[in-house]
Design an enzyme around this catalytic site. Sequence first.
Site, PDB file in Angstrom:
ATOM      1  N   GLU A   1      -6.898   3.811  -5.564  1.00 53.75           N
ATOM      2  CA  GLU A   1      -8.151   4.029  -4.836  1.00 53.75           C
ATOM      3  C   GLU A   1      -8.655   5.410  -5.233  1.00 53.75           C
ATOM      4  OE1 GLU A   1      -9.911   4.178  -0.278  1.00 53.75           O
ATOM      5  OE2 GLU A   1      -8.049   5.184  -0.747  1.00 53.75           O
TER       6      GLU A   1
ATOM      7  N   ASP B   1      -3.251   4.666  -2.179  1.00 51.68           N
ATOM      8  CA  ASP B   1      -4.261   5.163  -1.251  1.00 51.68           C
ATOM      9  C   ASP B   1      -4.744   6.563  -1.656  1.00 51.68           C
ATOM     10  OD1 ASP B   1      -5.410   4.682   1.508  1.00 51.68           O
ATOM     11  OD2 ASP B   1      -4.456   6.612   1.857  1.00 51.68           O
TER      12      ASP B   1
ATOM     13  N   ASP C   1       0.866  -1.161   0.000  1.00 55.91           N
ATOM     14  CA  ASP C   1       0.000   0.000   0.000  1.00 55.91           C
ATOM     15  C   ASP C   1       0.907   1.218   0.000  1.00 55.91           C
ATOM     16  OD1 ASP C   1      -2.437   1.512   0.517  1.00 55.91           O
ATOM     17  OD2 ASP C   1      -3.182  -0.310   1.473  1.00 55.91           O
TER      18      ASP C   1
ATOM     19  N   HIS D   1     -10.955  -3.103   3.943  1.00 53.67           N
ATOM     20  CA  HIS D   1     -10.768  -2.709   5.348  1.00 53.67           C
ATOM     21  C   HIS D   1     -11.516  -1.431   5.726  1.00 53.67           C
ATOM     22  CE1 HIS D   1      -8.137  -0.313   2.953  1.00 53.67           C
ATOM     23  NE2 HIS D   1      -7.905   0.484   3.988  1.00 53.67           N
ATOM     24  N   ASP D   2     -12.254  -0.864   4.801  1.00 49.88           N
ATOM     25  CA  ASP D   2     -12.972   0.380   5.081  1.00 49.88           C
ATOM     26  C   ASP D   2     -14.487   0.210   5.111  1.00 49.88           C
ATOM     27  OD1 ASP D   2     -10.655   1.946   5.183  1.00 49.88           O
ATOM     28  OD2 ASP D   2     -10.686   2.338   3.025  1.00 49.88           O
TER      29      ASP D   2
HETATM   30  C1  GLC Z   1      -7.968   5.220   2.374  1.00 51.61           C
HETATM   31  C2  GLC Z   1      -7.748   3.961   3.171  1.00 51.61           C
HETATM   32  C3  GLC Z   1      -8.258   4.185   4.566  1.00 51.61           C
HETATM   33  C4  GLC Z   1      -7.448   5.299   5.188  1.00 51.61           C
HETATM   34  C5  GLC Z   1      -7.531   6.554   4.340  1.00 51.61           C
HETATM   35  C6  GLC Z   1      -6.498   7.564   4.737  1.00 51.61           C
HETATM   36  O1  GLC Z   1      -9.299   5.485   2.174  1.00 51.61           O
HETATM   37  O2  GLC Z   1      -8.358   2.890   2.537  1.00 51.61           O
HETATM   38  O3  GLC Z   1      -8.180   3.036   5.352  1.00 51.61           O
HETATM   39  O4  GLC Z   1      -7.918   5.555   6.471  1.00 51.61           O
HETATM   40  O5  GLC Z   1      -7.307   6.297   2.979  1.00 51.61           O
HETATM   41  O6  GLC Z   1      -5.213   7.155   4.384  1.00 51.61           O
END
Ligand code: GLC
Length: 574
Positions: free
Chosen positions: A272, A206, A102, A334-335
């Site tokens: 993402e 991310d 990541d 994970h979100d």
């Molecule tokens: C992304 C990740 C999340 C994190 C956020 C800030 O959305 O998936 O888990 O808290 O970014 O880095």
Amino acid sequence: MPNVFSIPWWKKTTVYQIYPRSFYDSTGNGIGDLQGIISKLDYIKELGIETLWFSPYYDSPQRDFGYDIRNFRDIAPEYGSLADAEQLIKEIHDRGMKIVMDMVLNHTSEEHSWFKESRSNKDNPKRDWYIWRDGKKPNGKAPPTNWYSQIGGSGWQYDSTTDQWYWAAFLPFQPDLNYRNPAVQTEMLDTMRFWLDKGVDGFRLDILGSLFEDSEFRDNPFCFKLLPSESDPGMLFQSAEMTINHPDTLEFTKKLRELTDEYRPARFLVGEVLGSYETIRKFCGESGIEGIHSVFQFQTLEAKFGYDGFGSLLHQSEKWFPDPFIPTWAFSNHDCTRRISILGNNLDKAKLVAAFQFTVRGVPYTYYGEEIGMQQVKISINEAKDGLALFYKKFPNFILKIMQKMFHGAIYRDGCRTPMQWSGLGSGSESGSGNNYAGFSPSPVDPWLPVDSEYPRINVDEQKKDPDSILNCYRRFLAIRRQYPALHAGKMDVFDPKTLPSKILGYKRTALVNGVEQKLYVFLNFNKGVVQFPSLFENPKLIASTTILSQPIGGSQITLQPLEVIVVSREKQK
Ligand code: GLC
């Protein structure tokens, strides 16, 4: 038809996401770690997965559990050392698998030495590594613009040291790096190089869409929208035009692609990004080769289970991501709330989703524990450890209730991050501590988050023994996906619904393998009842089903149990 052997690995692979804190604890301190992961690699290999993606394990104060990075080139001590990380890369490669890390390009932890320097005074050489502005005149006590962070409320944080505000697109302790400063770009590309040189096969990027903001710091315009959705990040009556998916971010993806293109064997990036299909595809460039390799299509997370919902996912995905673009298929991460719980903890539905993911065109992502049907665990906001819970705790109760309804109860994320359930070990008295640990550690332990109380039934050991378990369904579908190029690299033609009974979704996967055409047919039954229909060809041969308890093929008839998915081929084919 493309030669299946010329298609790059990252277009054909299967990805398994590991949340390191919750996978396996080798030291007995209740927190997962890298040696723990290494000891479970054979499990993942046997499952049939080809690539592993890890949520961050860099050095971090863990206020956003690793997404707040203090040092991009070191490992959080509770997870291990740099040597452990190198061993992990090697052990994954030794097993013929790939590793994706990541990469949080957008921000650092406020404890990163860069930010500490940056905030210390206005003349510090690192000042311009972050985004600092004066507050609104006359007294500077109002944020510089109306911009909201992605979690609601102003994303500007006042800092009394220098009487200025810094921008943070996510939580307040995650200050955004300033990508308009070339030194930041160089440093972050070098950071990626640091890991690529160690052999990492790719990155999940991310909140990629947040790298650049409007250079003139203009306010975001009004829009008629209260809550954000995966397709449109606008919220609280404000569009995100100035803060998310800025054209300069799209331009920067070219540099990311150039960087990975320097490496052989091929490396890959998955971003993402939030937005409509049209918007997110732009991150891959005009023809899928100038920008990053792929993006998550989070429409999957919102899609309603059913023939219409999944049919439309398929239709949209093929419309916007036709070859040479490659779709991604993730139903959990994970979100968000664990998929099976959104499906009412219905195992048959969960198996159908998995079979769909592994047989459609694109790259499937499995979130750890999804393969055993791990459920969302109820954890109250007061017991939660997620930074979002601590943030939202301050909100009035009725607002929280509305948000919880909108987001399936997951405005904070502890419930989907609980320890992996390896075995039935650790019920109360057995574990001594009175806590469940489900074999999360070699000996009884208090895991950092509670284990789901359903662990005696939902665990790896138990499900290995049951041939009809969800785990064994995953194994079957992953095995045929690897075995048949038509499934992992083939072309896809969706059947005209008129040619099939109601609520049966069907598609054909075709590939040319050594000059011979391989054809597989997939049928998904979204009906609550049994459905029978004549096969499209004589003597269909069953390749796999989501359940071993049915016999779907009889002569030239196909019989599908409720929610069953089957893959069939023509008898004569190899
Ligand atoms: C992304 C990740 C999340 C994190 C956020 C800030 O959305 O998936 O888990 O808290 O970014 O880095």
